[in-house]
Design a protein around this motif. Structure first.
Motif, short mmCIF file in Angstrom:
data_model
loop_
_atom_site.label_atom_id
_atom_site.label_comp_id
_atom_site.label_asym_id
_atom_site.label_seq_id
_atom_site.Cartn_x
_atom_site.Cartn_y
_atom_site.Cartn_z
N TRP A 18 0.89 -1.20 -0.05
CA TRP A 18 0.16 -0.12 -0.03
C TRP A 18 1.01 1.27 -0.06
O TRP A 18 0.73 2.22 -0.63
CB TRP A 18 -0.94 -0.04 1.15
CG TRP A 18 -1.81 1.19 1.49
CD1 TRP A 18 -2.83 1.65 0.73
CD2 TRP A 18 -1.93 2.13 2.48
NE1 TRP A 18 -3.45 2.66 0.99
CE2 TRP A 18 -2.77 3.01 2.32
CE3 TRP A 18 -0.85 2.18 4.01
CZ2 TRP A 18 -3.10 4.20 3.22
CZ3 TRP A 18 -1.29 3.18 4.75
CH2 TRP A 18 -2.16 4.02 4.37
N GLN A 19 1.89 1.26 0.77
CA GLN A 19 2.79 2.47 0.93
C GLN A 19 3.42 2.80 -0.30
O GLN A 19 3.71 3.73 -0.80
CB GLN A 19 3.81 2.08 2.02
CG GLN A 19 3.38 2.13 3.43
CD GLN A 19 3.03 3.50 3.74
OE1 GLN A 19 4.02 4.51 3.65
NE2 GLN A 19 1.83 3.86 4.28
N LYS A 20 3.77 1.63 -1.26
CA LYS A 20 4.56 1.63 -2.32
C LYS A 20 3.59 2.54 -3.46
O LYS A 20 3.70 3.07 -4.08
CB LYS A 20 4.85 0.45 -3.02
CG LYS A 20 6.53 0.06 -2.83
CD LYS A 20 6.78 -1.34 -3.33
CE LYS A 20 7.84 -2.03 -2.34
NZ LYS A 20 7.83 -3.49 -2.39
N ARG A 21 2.23 1.80 -3.40
CA ARG A 21 1.30 2.55 -4.35
C ARG A 21 0.88 4.11 -4.12
O ARG A 21 0.73 4.96 -4.97
CB ARG A 21 -0.31 1.83 -3.97
CG ARG A 21 -0.23 0.95 -5.15
CD ARG A 21 -1.77 0.42 -5.49
NE ARG A 21 -2.81 1.04 -4.34
CZ ARG A 21 -3.39 0.26 -3.60
NH1 ARG A 21 -3.04 -1.17 -3.52
NH2 ARG A 21 -4.31 0.54 -2.57
N LEU A 22 1.05 4.42 -2.89
CA LEU A 22 0.70 5.74 -2.42
C LEU A 22 1.96 6.70 -2.89
O LEU A 22 3.24 6.06 -2.83
CB LEU A 22 0.76 5.85 -0.96
CG LEU A 22 -0.48 5.64 -0.38
CD1 LEU A 22 -0.55 5.55 1.30
CD2 LEU A 22 -1.63 6.27 -0.76
N GLY A 23 2.06 7.67 -2.84
CA GLY A 23 3.02 8.78 -3.16
C GLY A 23 4.08 8.67 -1.93
O GLY A 23 3.42 8.64 -0.75
N ASP A 24 5.00 9.36 -1.92
CA ASP A 24 6.07 9.68 -0.93
C ASP A 24 5.23 10.66 0.13
O ASP A 24 5.66 10.50 1.18
CB ASP A 24 7.34 10.37 -1.48
CG ASP A 24 8.53 9.71 -1.21
OD1 ASP A 24 8.40 8.22 -0.85
OD2 ASP A 24 9.68 10.10 -1.24
N GLU A 25 4.35 11.43 -0.62
CA GLU A 25 3.85 12.42 0.23
C GLU A 25 3.06 11.65 1.36
O GLU A 25 2.97 12.52 2.43
CB GLU A 25 2.96 13.14 -0.67
CG GLU A 25 2.56 14.72 -0.22
CD GLU A 25 1.41 15.25 -1.10
OE1 GLU A 25 0.42 15.88 -0.46
OE2 GLU A 25 1.21 14.65 -2.17
#
Lengths: 665, 665
Positions: free
Chosen positions: B578-585
């Protein structure tokens, strides 16, 4: 931002490695392990609870220490057969009490009835021997029925088993207490409190987490087996070898026939006698605890158990007939106590209390098997979502605490409801046992059918289980019909209620997991805050609440509900003065709402709802102070408006409540 | 930002003027008025409660309708003197029952005792006439004592008054029921339930908000005065004019002397007889309700009341002596009932129930004065912070609901505790009354001393009140001593307990108002957020919780307590994906905490505390989902971890809890 996060994480890591901090150990990056230090109590009330719990339950056991010990046949026989063998203590009495209606002349029918039950035992035991190799991981009725027959039969089996576990505790403890009272008749009026005290003690011991594999548990079973065999041998020798004249009816007057010996009476006697077979399935459920070769050892133990049960049941029944024992309505004294009193006379009378102690021991151990089985079954059901999740939590001592407490509570209620009357409780007993038997055997038939061709001898197995299933099904029908009005209707009614509850609970859980939501966007950037701060007057607490709200978003409205017009105008003046002192940056809008009917919650709720309706795309949060009081009585002094408002908001989807703890410094 | 705020306010204004929205009326800029529409119930349970309340209590009354009606002397006499005049119904009996111990021969002492009480009445009434012009806004004992003697004497007076109000309800209702039972002796075993039912009915009527100025309330007083005068006149004429032979002891056997007539017995009889004077202060408390010229009208009414009370008390006592009436221990029949039965004989017997009805009427009305006075007194104390704020809230119908309910509950407890025995209750009664009298009169002495020189005739006033204060002080001592063992000790003990409670409550409130704080900075810019989001698994609800947290601050840590290692590794994998799918932001740190003892709350609390200690300058907020369930039983299905965590956080200062409502869509 990246840097900020790094710092936060960095701080955390620094914290973890500081040696003073014994509450956590660092396991890996982003993973800590809590130590026992976190469990330490803080307040006085907590300390009392903590140490009471420690005293009663012992120190907590880490999950990693969950045991997986294997045991020998000798021990397994003792541990797993107490349930079945203990039935001897009440099954004969149950037959006799049903025959009593036909007068004491017809008690000779007891023997044929017992022989039929013995035959039934043979069929069921043989049938269950098939389950052992098929389910080496333990084939409880729920598992077997669910896997082979489908979810619904599985749940019916589970419901029947749950009821039986509860009844087993109630019946065993009540019967045990009755046996003690047979020797101390003066305690007769304390049956119910004594039984409940025993159940509570067992509950506490089980919450402590009894290690059932302990050798101590083997003792009561073998003590009882030896005592009962001795009684039977001495009794039969006395009666037949030395031709002592049996003293018929010395303890009870001969009963006149009040109705003829009909087939109905025989069937009723048989139905209650079937309680002798409760617990026969225990060994096949517990195959994994046996030493290798597991299935062989389990099968041998099952055979031994069936033999011992058969011999003891037949022996006690023969003695009862030989000595012309009759059952008393109030089990005072019990049939086995009467037998012991007849057999051990004169200088040997000291053996009577010893034998009764052995009876109490095996009955208690039998109740203990319910305390082991019920929590496991409910934990299994909870894992499958058919029961509340709490049932699957292991307590401090690794025991499934909720299941243990629920079992004890239900058994106590039964004891109270039936006034501790064993004979009345037994009427409810056999139905559930035979429903579980039938479903389990029927499941095995389907099991073998699926394996047809793949496994040698499947035809033989299918026939054995088929005969078992048919026999137990017939017995189930007989028992349910004969005992329906005596109490079996409760079980017949309760099983579908339980099944419907199971299904309802699972449906709710699945729906909640699939569909529940918080009504907020899933991306932070999509959240538009709108905060409402109810305030009573302008003091430090309300200024801090407003500051918190403003730090989240500039869309803050302070709302004052007017209860007292003087207070409202003071607030308005204070507010204007305060707003002037603040910069423009922190300016906040104050809304005053008059409440002509003096209600506080309703106008506030109406206002919140209106804002929520007007701005459905916004996230509305309410900032409320929560009074942190030092003493419970101080709760009465704060008028709990925040609490009432929170309770009202609880049922309103989509409103976030932010609680700021307000306390005395 | 300025523009944003403008819009928010603008939206609000638009909403308010939309005609469909009947919940609020706009009063001024930033001020709304809630209409009755906001009070409408929403859920079914609320609807039931709402309509039950409406049925019992009537429609709500707006605050603006609070009445300030002035009443005539004729009405005022009826309304304010019922308490005093009703004492006639039990005072004579109280004297007789104390003299009974000395045997029926000594009952002649009743008259001198009554004359002393009459003299006392004269002194007290004269003394209270001084209070009327001095306190035209109503001079209750609490007000007068607090203003002139200080806070502590004021609180003692208030405590004494509170106890008296409760006792007055209990005594009047018990006496009323006993009078009814004198006529229907078969109801004897229902005294307690009847009394409690009467109190509950009065409570409901008072919660509805009785308009005491209603003419209907004048009726019972005048009806009783006329009935009692008729009884006295007829009785005396019969006895003395027509020389009917008084039938001594027709209802009760002559009692033999069990102890000689000592001074102690006389003083005890006098002490209970003093209950005749309860309620004398009512008029001076209520000066504001009189028509102009207020003080003159009030003074005249007070004089009239004292005269009527004196005449009736003397008359009843004379009749009791003339007809040789003796008191029965169980008040069955009561003394006034016995008198009526003697006086009205033969064809006139129908007047007996009528007279008893009049007695019940005046006694009930007297209890009603407590229902008016007690809530007002407690509201006054609550406004001064000596009682919980709830006492000062006006309910739907403008009544002080909490005070009414507390009064009714205490009176019911007294009735239950004393089994509805009037004579036992009366022993507790007079002490409190005379303590309040004494403090009030002493306060008046100080009042006049402060006004010395400024007001003409202050010397005369100070002497009158001084005599009053001394007399009542002596009577207080006599009553407290004589009746100490009979129950007065309860009152003597309760008064200091109440006073200490009052002081403790006020101290707590003042400290809380002065010192309570939320531990947050008072400027938004000084708040540095740090958010902790406990999560169980990664689902829609937890993603939304995290989004909310991230929208407040980037310093967010998701914490997972491991209960099941499989679940934890699933979460870890889901999280990384999930974190990979999300942006760094939107990256958020996940912390996994192993809990070897399977506790969930403790490790989380320990972690929160650690963060809080490490970053004392930051504001730590915990984001918790709150399950919104549709049915109460569903609460059992959600394992309430959030709730337990919240309860634990409640006692931790400085941690903000943010509740996101999670529900089925």
């Amino acid at each position: 931002m990246e840097e900020l996060r790094g710092r936060a994480l960095g701080n955390l890591r620094v914290r973890v490695v500081i040696p003073k901090d014994r509450e956590f150990k660092r396991v890996a990056a982003g993973e800590l392990e809590a130590t026992e230090a976190v469990e330490k109590p803080e307040s006085n009330a907590e300390r009392v609870w903590y140490y009471t719990k420690r005293f009663l339950l012992g120190v907590p056991i880490p999950t990693a220490m969950a045991e997986n010990e294997r045991i020998s046949k000798f021990k397994a026989l003792a541990l797993l057969s107490s349930d079945a063998i203990s039935s001897v203590a009440f099954a004969t009495e149950a037959i006799l009490i049903n025959l009593a209606a036909a007068g004491s002349g017809n008690l000779g029918i007891t023997l044929p009835i017992s022989l039929v039950i013995l035959f039934l035992l043979l069929v069921v035991a043989t049938s269950y021997r098939q389950t052992i190799p098929a389910y080496p991981n333990g084939g409880g009725s729920y598992t077997v029925a669910r896997e082979n027959l489908g979810v619904l039969p599985g749940l019916v089996a589970a419901a029947a088993l749950m009821i039986d576990y509860v009844l087993n505790v109630a019946v065993c403890i009540a019967a045990g207490v009755h046996n003690i009272i047979s020797f101390f008749p003066s305690l007769n009026s304390y049956i119910v409190p004594m039984a409940i005290a025993l159940i509570v003690i067992m509950m506490i011991l089980n919450l402590r987490g009894l290690r059932e594999s302990g050798t101590i548990f083997a003792f009561p079973t073998y003590f009882f087996i030896v005592s009962a065999l001795l009684l039977i041998i001495v009794g039969l020798i006395k009666a037949y070898l030395f031709r002592h004249q049996p003293i018929i009816g010395a303890f009870t007057p001969a009963v006149q026939s009040i109705e003829p010996l009909t087939i109905i009476i025989v069937l009723r006697a048989f139905s209650t006698g079937c309680t002798a077979m409760t617990g026969v399935e225990a060994i096949s459920n517990a195959t994994p605890v046996f030493r290798e070769p597991q299935t062989r050892n389990a099968a041998i133990t099952l055979t031994w158990m069936a033999c011992i049960l058969g011999v003891l049941f037949l022996g006690i029944t023969l003695l009862a007939m030989t000595y012309g024992i009759q059952a008393n309505a109030a089990s005072n004294p019990t049939v086995v106590a009467q037998i012991a009193m007849h057999v051990y006379e004169g200088p040997w009378a000291f053996l009577v209390p010893l034998f009764l102690l052995a009876v109490l021991g095996i009955l208690t151990l039998s109740a203990e098997t319910s305390f082991a089985g019920f929590p496991r079954l409910t934990a299994l059901l909870a894992q499958d979502r058919f029961l509340p999740t709490q049932f699957s939590f292991r307590g401090d001592r690794l025991a499934f605490s909720v299941g243990i407490v629920v079992l004890a509570a239900c058994a106590c209620l039964l004891i109270l409801g039936f006034g501790g009357n064993t004979d009345a409780l037994i009427n409810l007993f056999a139905v559930g046992v035979f429903i579980a038997f039938t479903l389990s055997q029927a499941g095995m038939v389907v099991h073998w059918w699926h394996l047809r061709g793949q496994q040698r001898g499947w035809q033989r197995s299918i026939i054995i289980n088929g005969v078992g299933a048919c026999t137990t099904a017939i017995v189930t029908l007989v028992v349910a019909t004969m005992k329906f009005l005596d109490g079996a209707w409760i079980v017949v009614l309760l099983i579908p209620i339980l099944v419907v509850t199971f299904v309802g609970i699972r449906r709710h859980y699945l729906r909640f997991e699939r569909e529940s939501t918080i009504d907020l966007p899933i991306h932070p950037r999509d959240i538009h805050h709108r905060l409402i701060v109810p305030i009573d007057k302008l003091n430090r607490a309300s200024v801090q609440s407003l500051a918190y709200a403003r730090s989240v978003s500039p869309h803050v409205t302070a709302v004052h509900i007017v209860m007292d017009t003087d207070k409202a105008s003071t607030l308005r003046e204070d507010w204007q003065r305060w707003q002037k002192r603040l910069g423009d940056e922190e300016e906040t809008h104050l809304l005053i709402i008059d409440s002509p009917y003096r209600s506080l919650i309703r106008p506030l709720l109406a206002y919140i709802d209106t804002i929520h309706e007007r701005h459905p795309q916004d996230t509305v949060s309410i900032v409320l102070p929560e009074f942190v009081v030092a003493h419970w009585w101080q709760h009465f002094l704060h008028n709990q408006t925040a609490l009432r408002l929170k309770a009202a908001l609880l049922f309103r989807p989509g409103i976030v409540v932010i609680n700021l703890p307000q306390h005395l410094s």
